[in-house]
Design a protein around this motif. Structure first.
Motif, PDB file in Angstrom:
ATOM      1  N   GLY A   1      -5.557  14.276  -8.134  1.00  0.00           N
ATOM      2  CA  GLY A   1      -4.716  15.314  -7.672  1.00  0.00           C
ATOM      3  C   GLY A   1      -3.564  14.504  -6.929  1.00  0.00           C
ATOM      4  N   SER A   2      -2.906  15.411  -6.136  1.00  0.00           N
ATOM      5  CA  SER A   2      -1.667  14.891  -5.213  1.00  0.00           C
ATOM      6  C   SER A   2      -2.197  14.307  -3.923  1.00  0.00           C
ATOM      7  CB  SER A   2      -0.675  16.016  -5.054  1.00  0.00           C
ATOM      8  OG  SER A   2      -0.025  16.512  -6.114  1.00  0.00           O
ATOM      9  N   LEU A   3      -1.779  13.237  -3.917  1.00  0.00           N
ATOM     10  CA  LEU A   3      -2.209  12.376  -2.454  1.00  0.00           C
ATOM     11  C   LEU A   3      -0.741  12.527  -1.720  1.00  0.00           C
ATOM     12  CD1 LEU A   3      -3.532  10.570  -0.522  1.00  0.00           C
ATOM     13  CD2 LEU A   3      -2.999   8.716  -2.121  1.00  0.00           C
ATOM     14  N   ARG A   4      -1.012  13.280  -0.615  1.00  0.00           N
ATOM     15  CA  ARG A   4       0.049  13.745   0.442  1.00  0.00           C
ATOM     16  C   ARG A   4      -0.065  13.075   1.799  1.00  0.00           C
ATOM     17  NH1 ARG A   4       4.127  16.857  -1.949  1.00  0.00           N
ATOM     18  NH2 ARG A   4       3.382  17.498  -4.135  1.00  0.00           N
ATOM     19  N   GLY A   5      -1.361  12.920   2.114  1.00  0.00           N
ATOM     20  CA  GLY A   5      -2.099  12.915   3.171  1.00  0.00           C
ATOM     21  C   GLY A   5      -2.201  11.114   3.522  1.00  0.00           C
ATOM     22  N   THR A   6      -3.140  10.880   4.533  1.00  0.00           N
ATOM     23  CA  THR A   6      -3.140   9.439   4.745  1.00  0.00           C
ATOM     24  C   THR A   6      -4.659   8.849   4.063  1.00  0.00           C
ATOM     25  OG1 THR A   6      -2.057   9.564   6.778  1.00  0.00           O
ATOM     26  CG2 THR A   6      -3.631   7.726   6.619  1.00  0.00           C
ATOM     27  N   VAL A   7      -4.670   7.667   3.491  1.00  0.00           N
ATOM     28  CA  VAL A   7      -5.979   7.243   2.895  1.00  0.00           C
ATOM     29  C   VAL A   7      -5.922   5.713   3.373  1.00  0.00           C
ATOM     30  CG1 VAL A   7      -7.181   6.533   0.850  1.00  0.00           C
ATOM     31  CG2 VAL A   7      -5.807   8.694   0.898  1.00  0.00           C
ATOM     32  N   HIS A   8      -7.376   5.627   3.895  1.00  0.00           N
ATOM     33  CA  HIS A   8      -7.613   4.151   4.154  1.00  0.00           C
ATOM     34  C   HIS A   8      -8.891   3.501   3.476  1.00  0.00           C
ATOM     35  CE1 HIS A   8      -8.790   1.042   7.751  1.00  0.00           C
ATOM     36  NE2 HIS A   8      -8.376   0.458   6.568  1.00  0.00           N
ATOM     37  N   ALA A   9      -8.610   2.649   2.336  1.00  0.00           N
ATOM     38  CA  ALA A   9      -9.600   2.105   1.641  1.00  0.00           C
ATOM     39  C   ALA A   9      -9.965   0.825   2.086  1.00  0.00           C
ATOM     40  CB  ALA A   9      -9.068   2.030   0.281  1.00  0.00           C
ATOM     41  N   GLY A  10     -11.151   0.216   1.816  1.00  0.00           N
ATOM     42  CA  GLY A  10     -11.694  -1.138   2.294  1.00  0.00           C
ATOM     43  C   GLY A  10     -11.661  -1.034   3.851  1.00  0.00           C
ATOM     44  N   ALA A  11     -12.132   0.278   4.405  1.00  0.00           N
ATOM     45  CA  ALA A  11     -11.986   0.208   5.898  1.00  0.00           C
ATOM     46  C   ALA A  11     -12.666  -0.773   6.603  1.00  0.00           C
ATOM     47  CB  ALA A  11     -12.448   1.585   6.295  1.00  0.00           C
ATOM     48  N   GLU A  12     -13.690  -1.429   5.998  1.00  0.00           N
ATOM     49  CA  GLU A  12     -14.267  -2.556   6.861  1.00  0.00           C
ATOM     50  C   GLU A  12     -13.851  -4.016   6.347  1.00  0.00           C
ATOM     51  OE1 GLU A  12     -18.602  -1.917   6.344  1.00  0.00           O
ATOM     52  OE2 GLU A  12     -18.652  -0.121   7.505  1.00  0.00           O
ATOM     53  N   GLY A  13     -12.742  -4.041   5.731  1.00  0.00           N
ATOM     54  CA  GLY A  13     -12.115  -5.367   5.249  1.00  0.00           C
ATOM     55  C   GLY A  13     -12.099  -5.911   3.945  1.00  0.00           C
ATOM     56  N   SER A  14     -12.615  -4.752   3.162  1.00  0.00           N
ATOM     57  CA  SER A  14     -12.529  -5.101   1.705  1.00  0.00           C
ATOM     58  C   SER A  14     -11.209  -5.103   1.114  1.00  0.00           C
ATOM     59  CB  SER A  14     -13.486  -4.358   0.815  1.00  0.00           C
ATOM     60  OG  SER A  14     -13.492  -4.490  -0.592  1.00  0.00           O
ATOM     61  N   GLY A  15     -10.770  -6.458   0.490  1.00  0.00           N
ATOM     62  CA  GLY A  15      -9.348  -6.325   0.000  1.00  0.00           C
ATOM     63  C   GLY A  15      -9.513  -6.147  -1.641  1.00  0.00           C
ATOM     64  N   GLU A  16     -10.738  -5.811  -2.204  1.00  0.00           N
ATOM     65  CA  GLU A  16     -10.834  -5.572  -3.523  1.00  0.00           C
ATOM     66  C   GLU A  16     -10.804  -4.174  -3.653  1.00  0.00           C
ATOM     67  OE1 GLU A  16     -11.083  -7.591  -6.204  1.00  0.00           O
ATOM     68  OE2 GLU A  16     -10.749  -8.931  -4.760  1.00  0.00           O
ATOM     69  N   ALA A  17     -10.904  -3.387  -2.686  1.00  0.00           N
ATOM     70  CA  ALA A  17     -10.657  -1.710  -2.719  1.00  0.00           C
ATOM     71  C   ALA A  17      -9.111  -1.550  -3.208  1.00  0.00           C
ATOM     72  CB  ALA A  17     -10.601  -1.110  -1.297  1.00  0.00           C
ATOM     73  N   ILE A  18      -9.174  -0.553  -3.892  1.00  0.00           N
ATOM     74  CA  ILE A  18      -7.827   0.079  -4.597  1.00  0.00           C
ATOM     75  C   ILE A  18      -7.683   1.561  -4.225  1.00  0.00           C
ATOM     76  CG2 ILE A  18      -7.752  -1.385  -6.303  1.00  0.00           C
ATOM     77  CD1 ILE A  18      -8.481   0.831  -8.138  1.00  0.00           C
ATOM     78  N   ILE A  19      -6.527   2.050  -4.292  1.00  0.00           N
ATOM     79  CA  ILE A  19      -6.210   3.582  -3.847  1.00  0.00           C
ATOM     80  C   ILE A  19      -5.727   4.267  -5.196  1.00  0.00           C
ATOM     81  CG2 ILE A  19      -5.149   5.390  -2.615  1.00  0.00           C
ATOM     82  CD1 ILE A  19      -5.363   3.332  -0.210  1.00  0.00           C
ATOM     83  N   VAL A  20      -6.227   5.103  -5.719  1.00  0.00           N
ATOM     84  CA  VAL A  20      -5.484   5.673  -7.049  1.00  0.00           C
ATOM     85  C   VAL A  20      -5.083   7.152  -6.867  1.00  0.00           C
ATOM     86  CG1 VAL A  20      -6.120   6.262  -9.496  1.00  0.00           C
ATOM     87  CG2 VAL A  20      -6.989   4.231  -8.457  1.00  0.00           C
ATOM     88  N   ALA A  21      -3.983   7.604  -7.353  1.00  0.00           N
ATOM     89  CA  ALA A  21      -3.978   9.072  -7.338  1.00  0.00           C
ATOM     90  C   ALA A  21      -2.999   9.538  -8.510  1.00  0.00           C
ATOM     91  CB  ALA A  21      -3.036   9.268  -6.124  1.00  0.00           C
ATOM     92  N   TYR A  22      -3.165  10.691  -8.799  1.00  0.00           N
ATOM     93  CA  TYR A  22      -2.314  11.372  -9.706  1.00  0.00           C
ATOM     94  C   TYR A  22      -0.896  11.547  -9.554  1.00  0.00           C
ATOM     95  CZ  TYR A  22      -1.207  14.524 -13.963  1.00  0.00           C
ATOM     96  OH  TYR A  22      -0.457  14.997 -15.001  1.00  0.00           O
ATOM     97  N   ASP A  23      -0.693  12.150  -8.469  1.00  0.00           N
ATOM     98  CA  ASP A  23       0.688  12.228  -7.864  1.00  0.00           C
ATOM     99  C   ASP A  23       0.644  11.327  -6.519  1.00  0.00           C
ATOM    100  OD1 ASP A  23       1.675  13.702  -9.747  1.00  0.00           O
ATOM    101  OD2 ASP A  23       1.319  15.633  -8.578  1.00  0.00           O
ATOM    102  N   PHE A  24       1.312  10.390  -6.624  1.00  0.00           N
ATOM    103  CA  PHE A  24       1.394   9.448  -5.389  1.00  0.00           C
ATOM    104  C   PHE A  24       2.369   9.538  -4.282  1.00  0.00           C
ATOM    105  CE2 PHE A  24      -1.362   5.572  -4.367  1.00  0.00           C
ATOM    106  CZ  PHE A  24      -0.412   4.886  -3.287  1.00  0.00           C
ATOM    107  N   ILE A  25       2.375  10.359  -3.376  1.00  0.00           N
ATOM    108  CA  ILE A  25       3.269  10.688  -2.601  1.00  0.00           C
ATOM    109  C   ILE A  25       2.738  10.648  -0.874  1.00  0.00           C
ATOM    110  CG2 ILE A  25       5.136  11.479  -3.826  1.00  0.00           C
ATOM    111  CD1 ILE A  25       3.810  14.258  -3.639  1.00  0.00           C
ATOM    112  N   PRO A  26       1.933   9.608  -0.542  1.00  0.00           N
ATOM    113  CA  PRO A  26       1.051   9.835   0.587  1.00  0.00           C
ATOM    114  C   PRO A  26       2.065   9.594   1.965  1.00  0.00           C
ATOM    115  CG  PRO A  26       1.121   7.513  -0.259  1.00  0.00           C
ATOM    116  CD  PRO A  26       1.915   8.194  -1.201  1.00  0.00           C
ATOM    117  N   SER A  27       1.539  10.269   2.954  1.00  0.00           N
ATOM    118  CA  SER A  27       1.973  10.059   4.233  1.00  0.00           C
ATOM    119  C   SER A  27       1.855   8.558   4.782  1.00  0.00           C
ATOM    120  CB  SER A  27       1.343  10.955   5.263  1.00  0.00           C
ATOM    121  OG  SER A  27       1.420  12.349   5.177  1.00  0.00           O
ATOM    122  N   GLN A  28       0.754   8.056   4.243  1.00  0.00           N
ATOM    123  CA  GLN A  28       0.331   6.550   4.648  1.00  0.00           C
ATOM    124  C   GLN A  28      -0.880   6.038   3.969  1.00  0.00           C
ATOM    125  OE1 GLN A  28      -1.692   4.632   8.222  1.00  0.00           O
ATOM    126  NE2 GLN A  28       0.501   4.847   9.050  1.00  0.00           N
TER     127      GLN A  28
END
Length: 222
Positions: free
Chosen positions: A145-172
């Motif tokens: 869906g649309s990513l308009r908010g804030t997403v934190h992936a790999g929150a415990e330090g994983s640099g292999e995490a990714i963030i995927v979105a159909y519509d990529f328009i995040p706040s952060q």
């Protein structure tokens, strides 16, 4: 003359001493030999000022009581300070934590402004992340869906995490401790993009590049 197998090896390093403790012998035999070496045969190398010690138990599962009995023998010398304990065996709690971290949670609704979603592992969101919403995961985040908010992936330090979105328009967006620096204008939006961490920078790429950049993600396909 048959040379008896040692259960305790003491090795000096630039940071102190490493005690290699055999993981196959009876624990009582291990304690007896440790006691003998610490208080009798190895007094010369163990004497002096404060010495930092690392205990290595190998593949032996050690209870808290057993670890304390080893520490107690060293403590009696007065100058041996255990800095670190290492074991190749993980506890049941650690194994459960690893299992939970490997699981993907499916969340089939929109995350609205003011809502906070936290998950230990990967998260698949079947909906939008609205402006003012926050999603925090220890793994990757996939937004269908649309990513308009804030997403934190790999929150415990994983640099292999990714963030995927159909519509990529995040706040952060953030992966591990790295923030994506750019605010994205509407005309820059492309369908199905993802952000990944490389050389301490977040980079945005089309989904067609995912298999090349993160081949270890396996066969998961959105």
């Amino acid at each position: 003359m048959v040379k008896l197998k040692q259960n305790v090896w003491i090795k000096g390093t630039k940071d102190g001493l490493v005690f290699h403790l055999d993981d196959a012998c009876a624990f009582s035999d291990l304690l007896d030999e440790l006691q003998e070496k610490v208080h009798n045969s190895h007094q010369q190398i163990l004497s002096g000022p404060i010495i930092s010690v690392v205990l290595k138990f190998g593949r032996r599962y050690v209870t808290a009581e057993q670890e304390e009995s080893v520490r107690e023998i060293l403590r009696h010398r007065g100058n041996l300070v255990v800095r670190k304990v290492e074991s190749d065996v993980i506890t049941r709690e650690e194994a459960l934590q690893d299992k939970l971290s490997a699981q993907m949670q499916i969340y089939s609704r929109t995350v609205r402004s003011g809502q906070v979603i936290r998950h230990n592992g990967d998260l698949l969101l079947l909906g939008d992340v609205n402006s003012g919403a926050l999603v925090v995961c220890t793994g990757s985040v996939y937004v269908l869906g649309s990513l308009r908010g804030t997403v934190h992936a790999g929150a415990e330090g994983s640099g292999e995490a990714i963030i995927v979105a159909y519509d990529f328009i995040p706040s952060q967006v953030r992966i591990a401790n790295v923030l994506f620096p750019d605010s994205l204008e509407a005309e820059q939006i492309k369908r199905m993009e993802f952000v990944y961490l490389e050389d301490n920078h977040l980079i945005k790429a089309p989904m067609s590049q995912l298999h090349r950049i993160r081949p270890n993600l396996g066969q998961f396909v959105i």
